[in-house]
Design an enzyme around this catalytic site. Structure first.
Site, PDB file in Angstrom:
ATOM      1  N   ARG A  20       7.037  28.297   0.348  1.00  0.00           N
ATOM      2  CA  ARG A  20       5.996  28.282  -0.684  1.00  0.00           C
ATOM      3  C   ARG A  20       6.109  27.021  -1.547  1.00  0.00           C
ATOM      4  NH1 ARG A  20       1.473  28.436  -1.075  1.00  0.00           N
ATOM      5  NH2 ARG A  20       1.525  30.221   0.315  1.00  0.00           N
ATOM      6  N   LYS A  49      -2.860  10.803 -16.480  1.00  0.00           N
ATOM      7  CA  LYS A  49      -3.361  12.192 -16.519  1.00  0.00           C
ATOM      8  C   LYS A  49      -2.820  12.977 -15.328  1.00  0.00           C
ATOM      9  CE  LYS A  49      -7.363  10.756 -19.160  1.00  0.00           C
ATOM     10  NZ  LYS A  49      -8.812  10.504 -19.222  1.00  0.00           N
ATOM     11  N   LYS A  57      -4.857   0.567 -27.563  1.00  0.00           N
ATOM     12  CA  LYS A  57      -6.099   1.339 -27.625  1.00  0.00           C
ATOM     13  C   LYS A  57      -6.738   1.238 -29.009  1.00  0.00           C
ATOM     14  CE  LYS A  57      -4.773   4.698 -24.113  1.00  0.00           C
ATOM     15  NZ  LYS A  57      -4.729   6.125 -23.773  1.00  0.00           N
ATOM     16  N   GLU A  73      -7.763  -2.300 -24.690  1.00  0.00           N
ATOM     17  CA  GLU A  73      -8.993  -1.537 -24.455  1.00  0.00           C
ATOM     18  C   GLU A  73     -10.130  -2.153 -25.261  1.00  0.00           C
ATOM     19  OE1 GLU A  73      -8.573   2.878 -24.858  1.00  0.00           O
ATOM     20  OE2 GLU A  73     -10.240   2.627 -26.248  1.00  0.00           O
ATOM     21  N   ASP A  88     -13.826   0.120 -21.522  1.00  0.00           N
ATOM     22  CA  ASP A  88     -13.770   1.566 -21.653  1.00  0.00           C
ATOM     23  C   ASP A  88     -15.142   2.176 -21.858  1.00  0.00           C
ATOM     24  OD1 ASP A  88     -12.139   3.875 -21.689  1.00  0.00           O
ATOM     25  OD2 ASP A  88     -12.527   4.046 -23.838  1.00  0.00           O
TER      26      ASP A  88
END
Lengths: 279, 279, 279, 279, 279, 279
Positions: free
Chosen positions: F98, F133, F165, F195, F216
């Site tokens: 499994r 992610k 960012k 970004e 972005d």
């Protein structure tokens, strides 16, 4: 037992005894080899020779070898019988011997005591089961020893079995409500076990089709009544006040399971010695 | 015991019993609070209530609180006495209780047995010492319980004490050579202890100024002779064949230390119950 | 050193340098094989080639092989000498080389410095000992390197030796009381060492039969007086203010042990290069 | 440094020194409290007082408190200056002091040596950078100390930077091919650095627009030529043969970065004492 | 979920993303504070805001605070709704946000999909159950999300439930023999579940009183027959070929449980954004 | 992937599913051997058969063997094709299957989806890249699967890449200041990525020579303008709003990199079955 699960535990035990090394042995031995024998000093039931002790030695030094057959798990062993022979670097044998012996003496102790209980109820339907009263850190090993001694395992942890006790019942107001909540929440692969202290509670359990009833601390006549009441509609487990003097009478009430905390919390270690082979 | 050392061990014990959670308790309880009392069911010597059991509960849930004074380590406790009161979320108490109880019953068992040995030799010079025959994974805790019972600790591991045994001697050809090698290798903060099986070996130990001699498996008359021979020039440790019936006679030979494996490998767990406070 | 103890440490070191992989090497190499040589670039004393560096390589990739004999621990090595040859997948060698080199350069540095101290006191009774002033995480390895350089190990940790310092004495009011408490509490396999700053304290130590006295930060004349005062009744350890210029004079006072923190806290790394074999 | 990352490491260091406990201190102290001062014994640059040493003490016992301001990371400290004051149970201070001191002495040693290099190149464009020649297990801490001393960090591991060395180039046949493979494989957030041993290799690097060129083991005149050749089209890093006597001349060639292995592999520990507060 | 069990896992996730630190954030931010909002970008069922995401932030920095109420586990959330507000040092929020978001998006995805299945069978007796087809390392969390979505948990591991599959049956020769062996070996707190592929096997299961029968990959008419055959004597679990188009028809056959691997192995992550609060 | 890094992770996954053992299999099987085949049930791109699944089996039991060639990482596999054959003790195969299947289905899912994106942009310059992610705990494996599917890896963690960012920019007041701070602090082996949400920000990035610009959430016309503006002076990465319908148009704008969170956070598991070999 899976070695995947076992090895980290055994390594931890070796580290506990070794800390930063065996200073005596390192000072004295260099490359000598030898053989050590685990010898029973009393009659006992074997547990963990091949599966645990030999593994401890191998984890310390994979050059260690084992001669002959180790005593099989569950075998009855007479005083003087050799249970395991390990050969190789003396340094490695000496470093691991105490851990291996401590484990084997304890596991054989549990297997031997379990065997006594199992023998005492021979001919009855009842099986002897352990409890969660195990030594912290050793549950897997101790439950294994119970099986070696002819016992059965009760749940391994709070995760793999449902046991509704007096506290749970009190919090819910009734057995029926406690069982309802448990049924709604736990996986359907679990049987629900409920602790009953009185015959009224046994009836309440039967009313909600509980498949396992723990008859807790009941005297023998009450146990017998409970078994009659249950009449095969649930498994009956006797618990509390069980010892080698009482277990036969309890078994004769017709209960299915007798759980005994003493199997793991009070089994005396077996007397097993380590002898060195001449030559 | 340092909490730094203890906490990982205790968390491991909790994980062993919890696996992926207490499915019964989670199904039934939500936010209820309550109090649980650890109550002695037999006379015993306390060990680990505040230092171990309370810590187990706190590690599981730091909102648990303790009321009144826990039984002091080393205190004699009568049947019916409350040793610890833990209060807070019932879920948390139920999750941790078995681990806490299993530990405390074992530690009190060791402390109680040690106290019996220590009482038996009262008035003699001898102190009662433990051995490395401890439960794997529990050495620190079990040696702590020995101290609670009035015993002394022998070495904790193969790293923090030198003990030259028969194998070591055989490998070197003589005690004198084994001692020479050990002295040359181990830190000078270590005393050298040598196992002697005969009076001749005791003399050999004295000849090379060994500071601690383990008199191994000698009968009482031989022990007495050995003590006279040593005459204070080394510490005399009696080892082997010690039990509650023989320990007094052994102590009366004048030995300094009596080491007893049974303190840790065969102490029965104490009977301690967990009662829930009404209201 | 036991591999059981060593391997987790070495794996941790590899992970520190590898994090999620050697991106340069993975981008460029596939299945190429090769050989790398550890070559001394200055005269040094070898430590940890076979026992540590080779093990690092094996832990990363058990297909790596070693040709010829690694430089023996404790051997004097000349510039240009090859100390270890590792062969196999270039990817694996490149991944492990920095960790292996960093370790070996440090260990050889310690062995080399220790050897200098040991040579400086040649002909005197004194042995050179290390301290607990080791690099955190490397104590076992660094103390091993001290032994390779001809030094002796002082205690490995706070657990395996007793050293009563000024703070302890101040807390007890007197050396005699501090020694009494220690004797009553610690395993009898421990020798008690006490730090003495003055000749008065040396006398106090002798009065209570302390077996090891640390003569702390005494100048050479005072050391000489202390040794005469002790007159063989205890081991005399000189500590503080020891360097390669002073160590001979200190040894000539007749002390038994000279402990030197610099062995581990200030040994410069040895210059050892990694060359790739042609062909 | 994140405490999340740091704490496990520091706990490991404490366990190394504590093993099963500080037997001397436990024998002698009970509840006494006191204060200990970290005092500089030589001029140094501070690193890790608040961020590392104080954290070590807190991890051992969260009841320890710190008075006054710890010496700021990067501050120059004069002999006799107090750098940290820790107060609370003497037992806890004694248990943790050696680990805290060993760390701080090492980190201040690195910061101080880095500061000397940084001061030596003052007025030049060059920054001083560390390497991967750090003590195994301490990279995060040692690279932090480099920053405290005014240095810059080179890559932390094989994962977070690309450095194409002679082996990589040899395996690919040319710099251009090695760079091509690396560009095709590694995340685009990586700059590609290539080691050049000759001016021809520098030109090859420029031809494929390598953004960072490591000028390896070049003498000063060659370095100067390389810088002129590069003419700002890439960062120029000087590496190899750097010491406090040569670093200024190297900086004056106009290189952007000078990487120095000695910052971490050969910085002597700073002399920092621990004094106990009177009263 | 117990925090005892959860925290190590979450710390591991943070370490995976942090490695040796957030180099961008550390370069740019110092002590700024701010607030970040988790905002739903699509309709979803909440899972793990308070219990998992908030815990991730706290483990990274216990100074982070949470304003307002987090979305309750199991609540339906509309696009634009704020599900969690975390405030404190921007550095800490930025370090932990990706781990927290990755977890919450996945858990809400599972809860949302489970809710769709549960809604689809509304009015039927059947409950929706998960399987062991979970993401390795996330089973506890994913099974928790299933409960948030109105589903039930099947067994958590190979240890806490018995499921006799075709392989087991083939090895024993018959269902009856496989059941006999399982009953003899596993704790009596386990219900035995058997996989049946045909109606004949269902009958065989009933003949040996199996309490749970998994009807594997049967079409709807066969399922209906099986349910009629079982007639309440065992729990009927439908498994295989279940999707949102077929689940209603399956439920209408009267089965008790429908297990759906897709709940965990194929739930798409929910779209949840992280917005920074102005001011 | 290094096995050094992988094995602890895989062992953890096995322990999660095994807890204290596979009670069904242990009850039923003893020494039987057999073979199990991993068979594709849909077209897919292979990932992790040899490198992950086979390793899982070996870690559980090193007696398991593999016949034939496992499907190569990156190979296209048709429905019905056998991807891996494992042979040996049935007990061991059942215990590990499994975990192995869960991993392989997920990794093939990611590789297959990545391949679809990569195919969609064929002929364009753009490469498909992943993001952070990923599933917590599986980043290394999932990023490996992305490579198997023909994708490129973006940074692995917050440590090995700089991405400035909007929050970072806001905190600094301008891109130029944020870039300045990052350049001053991070290793020079890092390229700085920024970004940009608008063309103005793209210009600002170019003004300070940022080597990678993340465009972005720009629509296709804006992306095209941005690419023209950048004109090869930096790498252009498109991010946000990418799916299989939009990716081609985005690629045709001329961007260098298209990063796609869905590769890892929303790839459905592939349907791979486990069949048992007859005989």
């Amino acid at each position: 037992m899976d070695n995947l699960l076992l090895d980290d535990t055994l390594r931890g035990f070796l580290r506990e005894d070794l800390e930063h090394g065996d200073i005596t042995t390192e000072a004295i031995f260099s490359e000598e080899t030898g053989s050590a024998l685990f010898v029973a000093r009393e009659p006992l039931v074997a547990a963990g020779l091949e599966t645990v002790a030999a593994r401890v030695f191998r984890l310390l030094d994979d050059q260690l070898r084992f001669f002959g057959e180790a005593a099989q798990d569950g075998a009855r062993v007479e005083p003087g019988e050799t249970m395991l022979i390990v050969s190789g670097p003396v340094r490695s044998i000496l470093r691991a011997e105490r851990v291996a012996l401590n484990l084997v003496q304890r596991l054989c102790g549990i297997a031997t005591l379990t065997r006594q209980y199992a023998d005492a109820v021979q001919g009855c339907k009842a099986v002897i089961a352990d409890t969660r009263k195990t030594t912290p850190g050793l549950r897997l090993l101790e439950k294994y020893a119970v099986r070696c001694g002819g016992g059965r395992n009760h749940r391994f942890s709070l995760s793999d079995g449902v046991l509704i006790k007096d506290n749970h019942i009190a919090a819910c107001g009734s057995i029926i409500e406690a069982v309802r909540r448990a049924r709604a929440a736990v996986p359907h692969t679990m049987a629900i076990e409920v602790e009953a202290d009185t015959l009224e509670q046994v009836e309440e359990c039967l009313a909600c089709a509980v498949p396992v009833i723990m008859l807790d601390n009941m005297d023998v006549p009450t146990l017998r009544q409970a078994v009659q009441l249950i009449a095969g509609r649930a498994l009956a487990e006797a618990s509390g006040g069980v010892n080698l003097r009482t277990v036969r009478a309890i078994a004769e009430t017709g209960v299915d399971i007798i759980s005994v905390g003493a199997l793991t919390h009070s089994a005396p270690a077996c007397d097993i010695g380590l002898d060195w082979a001449s030559g």
